[in-house]
Design an enzyme around this catalytic site. Structure first.
Site, PDB file in Angstrom:
ATOM      1  N   ASN A  49       1.596   3.048  10.953  1.00 52.29           N
ATOM      2  CA  ASN A  49       0.958   3.630  12.018  1.00 52.29           C
ATOM      3  C   ASN A  49       1.186   2.722  13.297  1.00 52.29           C
ATOM      4  OD1 ASN A  49      -0.664   1.623  10.387  1.00 52.29           O
ATOM      5  ND2 ASN A  49      -1.523   1.477  12.374  1.00 52.29           N
ATOM      6  N   MET A  88      -2.065  -7.100   6.402  1.00 58.35           N
ATOM      7  CA  MET A  88      -3.194  -7.967   5.928  1.00 58.35           C
ATOM      8  C   MET A  88      -2.456  -8.416   4.406  1.00 58.35           C
ATOM      9  SD  MET A  88      -6.319  -5.289   6.392  1.00 58.35           S
ATOM     10  CE  MET A  88      -6.531  -4.529   7.874  1.00 58.35           C
ATOM     11  N   SER A  89      -1.256  -8.739   4.480  1.00 55.95           N
ATOM     12  CA  SER A  89      -0.707  -9.230   3.010  1.00 55.95           C
ATOM     13  C   SER A  89       0.564  -9.954   3.370  1.00 55.95           C
ATOM     14  CB  SER A  89      -0.595  -8.305   2.327  1.00 55.95           C
ATOM     15  OG  SER A  89       0.424  -7.615   2.664  1.00 55.95           O
ATOM     16  N   HIS A 117      -7.292   3.953   6.764  1.00 55.00           N
ATOM     17  CA  HIS A 117      -6.681   3.694   5.267  1.00 55.00           C
ATOM     18  C   HIS A 117      -5.869   4.898   4.766  1.00 55.00           C
ATOM     19  CE1 HIS A 117      -5.301   1.270   1.919  1.00 55.00           C
ATOM     20  NE2 HIS A 117      -5.963   2.131   1.098  1.00 55.00           N
ATOM     21  N   HIS A 148      -5.822  -8.785  -2.170  1.00 48.34           N
ATOM     22  CA  HIS A 148      -5.870  -9.094  -0.900  1.00 48.34           C
ATOM     23  C   HIS A 148      -6.875 -10.094  -0.569  1.00 48.34           C
ATOM     24  CE1 HIS A 148      -3.838  -5.314  -1.084  1.00 48.34           C
ATOM     25  NE2 HIS A 148      -2.989  -5.426   0.072  1.00 48.34           N
ATOM     26  N   ALA A 197       2.788  -2.441   4.030  1.00 44.69           N
ATOM     27  CA  ALA A 197       2.250  -1.310   4.991  1.00 44.69           C
ATOM     28  C   ALA A 197       1.768  -2.244   6.204  1.00 44.69           C
ATOM     29  CB  ALA A 197       1.242  -0.555   4.506  1.00 44.69           C
ATOM     30  N   TYR A 208      -9.087  -9.983   1.839  1.00 47.60           N
ATOM     31  CA  TYR A 208     -10.205  -9.206   2.154  1.00 47.60           C
ATOM     32  C   TYR A 208     -10.993  -8.992   1.065  1.00 47.60           C
ATOM     33  CZ  TYR A 208      -7.276  -5.188   1.676  1.00 47.60           C
ATOM     34  OH  TYR A 208      -6.429  -4.193   1.075  1.00 47.60           O
ATOM     35  N   GLU A 209     -10.365  -8.711  -0.201  1.00 47.84           N
ATOM     36  CA  GLU A 209     -11.084  -8.344  -1.358  1.00 47.84           C
ATOM     37  C   GLU A 209     -12.089  -9.582  -1.689  1.00 47.84           C
ATOM     38  OE1 GLU A 209      -8.748  -6.058  -4.157  1.00 47.84           O
ATOM     39  OE2 GLU A 209      -7.008  -6.760  -2.999  1.00 47.84           O
ATOM     40  N   HIS A 230      -3.589   0.838  -4.788  1.00 52.40           N
ATOM     41  CA  HIS A 230      -2.933  -0.196  -5.309  1.00 52.40           C
ATOM     42  C   HIS A 230      -3.092  -0.518  -6.779  1.00 52.40           C
ATOM     43  CE1 HIS A 230      -2.600  -2.442  -1.550  1.00 52.40           C
ATOM     44  NE2 HIS A 230      -3.549  -1.701  -1.011  1.00 52.40           N
ATOM     45  N   SER A 264       0.906  -1.413   0.036  1.00 55.04           N
ATOM     46  CA  SER A 264      -0.011   0.042  -0.070  1.00 55.04           C
ATOM     47  C   SER A 264       0.952   1.234  -0.092  1.00 55.04           C
ATOM     48  CB  SER A 264      -0.974   0.179   1.342  1.00 55.04           C
ATOM     49  OG  SER A 264      -1.637  -0.987   1.336  1.00 55.04           O
TER      50      SER A 264
HETATM   51  N1  HPA Z   1      -3.539  -3.454  10.854  1.00 52.65           N
HETATM   52  C1  HPA Z   1      -3.345  -4.081   9.898  1.00 52.65           C
HETATM   53  N2  HPA Z   1      -2.920  -4.052   8.904  1.00 52.65           N
HETATM   54  C2  HPA Z   1      -2.509  -2.853   8.594  1.00 52.65           C
HETATM   55  C3  HPA Z   1      -2.213  -1.828   9.609  1.00 52.65           C
HETATM   56  C4  HPA Z   1      -2.722  -2.168  10.821  1.00 52.65           C
HETATM   57  O1  HPA Z   1      -2.752  -1.450  11.901  1.00 52.65           O
HETATM   58  N3  HPA Z   1      -1.659  -0.815   9.269  1.00 52.65           N
HETATM   59  C5  HPA Z   1      -1.232  -1.087   7.977  1.00 52.65           C
HETATM   60  N4  HPA Z   1      -1.622  -2.410   7.521  1.00 52.65           N
END
Ligand code: HPA
Length: 285
Positions: free
Chosen positions: A245, A221-222, A259, A90, A120, A92-93, A68, A37
């Site tokens: 983050n 998530m990847s 996001h 991903h 990320a 989740y998609e 993306h 990301s």
């Molecule tokens: N959690 C899950 N996936 C992420 C995060 C997070 O805080 N930051 C970037 N991808």
């Protein structure tokens, strides 16, 4: 999102995609690079590049998430020929783990020996700050442990064994080069264990405390499905997370992860990541 029809593939399906790509470029890539990301600008660094949109490639999953882009960029960087995924799909998609990892096997068929994965991630280790880079030394595959492993289903022996070892999923040699490169360019490189969760909801504070207790330094998530499939088919793997983050450990904190924050911080880290990757590439034989 246009969902590809297939989610279980034969060896011929991978070959068809590889053949298609061979017909679109003169380059013979040795290193694969998957961009997470906000990290897509990195592919613009490639010289003499050929770009192929995912939707043109037989069986290739293509992502619809903001941040993306969806294309392969094949070209030269720091003395190597790279095949770069500008954007990934991903779980989740709605894609299967097999669809997510389809490109990795195609890269292997194209002659790739080394896979560099980026993502990320949320920082769990309290020593991490948003904007840090982390070398992934190991992972926790939550989605896989609970039943959704990308290698589930018939094993394609052309790629690897039914029960591949994951005792050293990330190459010690490449990790060493990454440390050396970071040192030389004066970047702090954190290290840690990456926990793979399905998303797309971010974690609750209780989930973050749980992940922390079991040894996760970052969460995302990847990446892990791709790393498993890469190990299965004999690729050497290096993983780098951008800590976009810090995760939230307590209720009523007044804080939120978004996001947008992930993309914003990702964008800011891109120059350092490019610098680090170029330095690492120079060190790869
Ligand atoms: N959690 C899950 N996936 C992420 C995060 C997070 O805080 N930051 C970037 N991808």
């Amino acid at each position: 999102m246009t969902t590809p029809q297939k989610d279980v593939f034969t060896y011929a399906d991978y070959q068809a995609a590889a053949d298609f790509i061979r017909g679109k470029t003169e380059h013979q890539p040795e290193i694969g690079l998957i961009l997470g990301s906000g990290l897509s600008p990195l592919a613009d660094e490639l010289e003499a590049a050929d770009a192929i949109p995912y939707q043109e490639i037989p069986n290739f999953p293509h992502s619809g998430v903001v941040g993306h882009a969806g294309r392969l960029v094949i070209g030269r960087l720091a003395g190597h020929t790279l095949i770069t995924m500008q954007g990934r799909s991903h779980f989740y998609e709605g894609y299967s783990q097999q669809q997510i990892t389809f490109p990795v096997r195609v890269m292997q068929l194209l002659g790739v020996k080394t896979l560099i994965v980026t993502n990320a991630a949320g920082g769990i280790n309290t020593g991490f700050r948003a904007g840090d880079l982390m070398l992934i030394v190991d992972h926790l595959n939550f989605v896989g442990i609970s039943g959704s492993n990308p290698l589930r289903g018939p094993n394609l022996a052309e790629f690897g064994d039914r029960f591949p070892s994951m005792a050293q999923p990330y190459s010690l040699t490449l990790g060493g080069l990454a440390r050396q490169a970071a040192h030389e360019v004066g970047l702090t490189l954190q290290e840690g264990v990456y926990a793979y969760v399905a998303g797309p909801s971010f974690e609750t504070p209780a989930e973050i405390r749980f992940l922390s207790a079991i040894g996760a330094d970052a969460v995302g998530m990847s990446t892990v499905p791709e790393v498993i499939v890469a190990n299965h088919c004999g690729l050497e793997v290096m993983g780098l997370s951008t800590i976009t983050n810090v995760t939230i450990r307590e209720l009523q904190s007044g804080l939120e992860t978004s996001h947008e924050e992930v993309l914003e911080t990702g964008k800011k880290i891109v120059p350092q990541l490019i610098q680090l990757l170029k330095e690492i590439l120079k060190k790869i034989e």
